[in-house]
Motif scaffolding. Sequence first.
Motif, PDB file in Angstrom:
ATOM      1  N   ALA A 268       0.823  -1.204   0.000  1.00 50.50           N
ATOM      2  CA  ALA A 268       0.000   0.000   0.000  1.00 50.50           C
ATOM      3  C   ALA A 268       0.859   1.256   0.000  1.00 50.50           C
ATOM      4  CB  ALA A 268      -0.938   0.003   1.205  1.00 50.50           C
ATOM      5  N   GLY A 269       2.156   1.101   0.169  1.00 52.55           N
ATOM      6  CA  GLY A 269       3.064   2.247   0.222  1.00 52.55           C
ATOM      7  C   GLY A 269       2.899   3.074   1.477  1.00 52.55           C
ATOM      8  N   LYS A 270       2.289   2.495   2.510  1.00 51.25           N
ATOM      9  CA  LYS A 270       2.048   3.237   3.749  1.00 51.25           C
ATOM     10  C   LYS A 270       3.099   2.957   4.812  1.00 51.25           C
ATOM     11  CE  LYS A 270      -3.001   3.400   3.146  1.00 51.25           C
ATOM     12  NZ  LYS A 270      -4.312   3.026   3.748  1.00 51.25           N
ATOM     13  N   VAL A 271       3.649   1.752   4.804  1.00 54.67           N
ATOM     14  CA  VAL A 271       4.642   1.357   5.808  1.00 54.67           C
ATOM     15  C   VAL A 271       6.025   1.335   5.174  1.00 54.67           C
ATOM     16  CG1 VAL A 271       5.359  -0.427   7.441  1.00 54.67           C
ATOM     17  CG2 VAL A 271       2.912  -0.010   7.042  1.00 54.67           C
ATOM     18  N   TRP A 272       6.918   2.180   5.671  1.00 56.90           N
ATOM     19  CA  TRP A 272       8.297   2.254   5.210  1.00 56.90           C
ATOM     20  C   TRP A 272       9.210   2.040   6.420  1.00 56.90           C
ATOM     21  CZ3 TRP A 272       9.731   4.206   0.105  1.00 56.90           C
ATOM     22  CH2 TRP A 272       8.639   4.567  -0.684  1.00 56.90           C
ATOM     23  N   LYS A 273      10.281   1.303   6.236  1.00 60.17           N
ATOM     24  CA  LYS A 273      11.253   1.156   7.312  1.00 60.17           C
ATOM     25  C   LYS A 273      12.605   0.749   6.732  1.00 60.17           C
ATOM     26  CE  LYS A 273      10.222  -3.701   8.416  1.00 60.17           C
ATOM     27  NZ  LYS A 273       9.844  -4.655   9.491  1.00 60.17           N
ATOM     28  N   THR A 274      13.637   0.937   7.533  1.00 56.76           N
ATOM     29  CA  THR A 274      14.985   0.506   7.152  1.00 56.76           C
ATOM     30  C   THR A 274      15.469  -0.523   8.164  1.00 56.76           C
ATOM     31  OG1 THR A 274      16.019   2.307   8.393  1.00 56.76           O
ATOM     32  CG2 THR A 274      15.563   2.679   6.043  1.00 56.76           C
ATOM     33  N   ILE A 275      16.313  -1.429   7.682  1.00 56.02           N
ATOM     34  CA  ILE A 275      16.903  -2.474   8.510  1.00 56.02           C
ATOM     35  C   ILE A 275      18.412  -2.424   8.320  1.00 56.02           C
ATOM     36  CG2 ILE A 275      17.025  -4.956   8.947  1.00 56.02           C
ATOM     37  CD1 ILE A 275      14.214  -5.155   7.690  1.00 56.02           C
ATOM     38  N   SER A 276      19.150  -2.243   9.388  1.00 52.71           N
ATOM     39  CA  SER A 276      20.602  -2.206   9.302  1.00 52.71           C
ATOM     40  C   SER A 276      21.141  -3.581   8.922  1.00 52.71           C
ATOM     41  CB  SER A 276      21.208  -1.769  10.640  1.00 52.71           C
ATOM     42  OG  SER A 276      20.804  -0.460  10.968  1.00 52.71           O
ATOM     43  N   VAL A 277      22.157  -3.588   8.054  1.00 54.43           N
ATOM     44  CA  VAL A 277      22.768  -4.841   7.619  1.00 54.43           C
ATOM     45  C   VAL A 277      24.285  -4.737   7.780  1.00 54.43           C
ATOM     46  CG1 VAL A 277      20.936  -5.407   5.979  1.00 54.43           C
ATOM     47  CG2 VAL A 277      22.886  -4.030   5.222  1.00 54.43           C
ATOM     48  N   PRO A 278      24.974  -5.870   7.889  1.00 54.49           N
ATOM     49  CA  PRO A 278      26.436  -5.842   7.962  1.00 54.49           C
ATOM     50  C   PRO A 278      27.025  -5.139   6.748  1.00 54.49           C
ATOM     51  CG  PRO A 278      25.596  -8.024   8.509  1.00 54.49           C
ATOM     52  CD  PRO A 278      24.435  -7.238   7.987  1.00 54.49           C
ATOM     53  N   TYR A 279      28.012  -4.325   6.985  1.00 55.37           N
ATOM     54  CA  TYR A 279      28.603  -3.541   5.906  1.00 55.37           C
ATOM     55  C   TYR A 279      29.334  -4.447   4.919  1.00 55.37           C
ATOM     56  CZ  TYR A 279      31.485  -0.142   3.428  1.00 55.37           C
ATOM     57  OH  TYR A 279      32.082   0.615   2.453  1.00 55.37           O
ATOM     58  N   ALA A 280      29.125  -4.208   3.632  1.00 51.88           N
ATOM     59  CA  ALA A 280      29.757  -5.006   2.581  1.00 51.88           C
ATOM     60  C   ALA A 280      30.686  -4.122   1.760  1.00 51.88           C
ATOM     61  CB  ALA A 280      28.697  -5.633   1.688  1.00 51.88           C
ATOM     62  N   ARG A 281      31.975  -4.380   1.865  1.00 55.97           N
ATOM     63  CA  ARG A 281      32.911  -3.602   1.055  1.00 55.97           C
ATOM     64  C   ARG A 281      32.826  -4.002  -0.413  1.00 55.97           C
ATOM     65  NH1 ARG A 281      38.613  -4.519   3.671  1.00 55.97           N
ATOM     66  NH2 ARG A 281      37.763  -6.623   3.762  1.00 55.97           N
ATOM     67  N   GLY A 282      32.493  -5.242  -0.654  1.00 49.21           N
ATOM     68  CA  GLY A 282      32.361  -5.719  -2.024  1.00 49.21           C
ATOM     69  C   GLY A 282      30.908  -5.934  -2.361  1.00 49.21           C
ATOM     70  N   PHE A 283      30.573  -7.163  -2.801  1.00 55.54           N
ATOM     71  CA  PHE A 283      29.212  -7.439  -3.225  1.00 55.54           C
ATOM     72  C   PHE A 283      28.310  -7.722  -2.028  1.00 55.54           C
ATOM     73  CE2 PHE A 283      31.067 -11.691  -2.922  1.00 55.54           C
ATOM     74  CZ  PHE A 283      30.093 -12.340  -2.192  1.00 55.54           C
ATOM     75  N   ALA A 284      27.040  -7.579  -2.248  1.00 56.48           N
ATOM     76  CA  ALA A 284      26.000  -8.016  -1.316  1.00 56.48           C
ATOM     77  C   ALA A 284      24.791  -8.419  -2.150  1.00 56.48           C
ATOM     78  CB  ALA A 284      25.638  -6.903  -0.337  1.00 56.48           C
ATOM     79  N   MET A 285      24.017  -9.353  -1.631  1.00 54.81           N
ATOM     80  CA  MET A 285      22.883  -9.876  -2.385  1.00 54.81           C
ATOM     81  C   MET A 285      21.772 -10.246  -1.418  1.00 54.81           C
ATOM     82  SD  MET A 285      21.146 -11.126  -4.971  1.00 54.81           S
ATOM     83  CE  MET A 285      22.350 -10.760  -6.248  1.00 54.81           C
TER      84      MET A 285
END
Length: 407
Positions: A268-285
């Motif tokens: 619905a585009g009503k709920v937005w949030k961010t989730i911290s993730v381990p820092y990736a110097r190279g690739f992440a998927m």
Amino acid sequence: MEAETEKERSLQKKIKSGLCSCTRPGETAEADALFTDDLILEILIRLPARSLHRFKCVSVAWRDLIADPANRNKLPQALAGFLYMSFRSVHHHHHFASVSGGAAPFDPSLPYLQPNKYRDMEQVDACNGLLLYRACTKNLAPWDWSWTEDDCRFVVCNPATGSWVELPPQPQPQEPKGRNRIAGLAFDPAVSSHFHVLRFEEACSSSVTGVSIYSSRTGAWSHRDCVMAEEVTLFSRTRCVFVDGVLYLMGFLPRTNNDHVLLAVDMAGKVWKTISVPYARGFAMIGSSQGCLHYAIASFDDNNDILVSGIELWCLKDCDSKELVLKRTASIDKFTGMTTKNYRVIGIHPDCDTIFLVPCGGHTLVVHDMQHQKVGCILDLEKNSSTQRFLPYVPLFSESLADANGR
């Protein structure tokens, strides 16, 4: 054969218990009659694809029931392979890498979509058997998303059934105009036959300002502003992953120390949030596996900060949580025997802790079972392919595009 999961053992125990509890000498026929094909099918459709294929070994009757083409539209299907592209002579060329080594289950170029109208088609996203394409009336480079609705339209198709639908024009972004580089497909056939397409809007500063959402239920686009206080910039080639009604993308926070995060938004585009993730110097998927969001990153050699030494697999076990849990680790040199090449993860298996990698600058796809630390197989890829994006494909045999304008 790999050890059975606890869920599989429990289900087998319940089935056997049910048979035994209702069976006395001379009543085997009555017990068998209780477990009709329809009842067994109702049990099987609730299993993940990996467990389903194991249960082919229960009996000849179960094997035939699972293999029956008439049941394919009900039963979960296994990962067939990955779609990817090459870009040559101002055209996208479409390819398929089969994880079983067999032929592609369909023509990757999807000729029935563009016989007369479209000059070019670009793979954008895949979700639970449906594919999202950018269909253009003129040739555009993969990085050129400054197109108008007169140039391109989004098309959603089901290659297993040949059905497809062209989405209506999207309303123009609000002023000041920014960019619309990222689009994703959201679809879960276990919940609904309808799908959503989300196209994210970014300001000139590259931070996300809102999203345009297409719903196949209404047949129209709607717009929602981003309601987060923090600014998020999306990675240009991030994949969109749909899990439990939420679409996830990878980005970073430009106003901090460029901390890496996952951006999550509901349909619905009503709920937005961010989730911290381990820092990736190279690739992440990121990927959807076993019903949960998974996140794979590279770990680097202590003596060489540009050489990948291993892979870490993290899991978001609860969609309401904002914390990832480390699930598996794998050493590059142990499973490849080659420490001079860098690898990046391009996919995560939907039913198990298996990852798919490609060597940087190479043209092979490596399949690695992280649980058992085994290399499954190595597939040759097309040379000069646009290997920035691999889309997992799981066949869907049900007619999910009710309003399709294709055949």
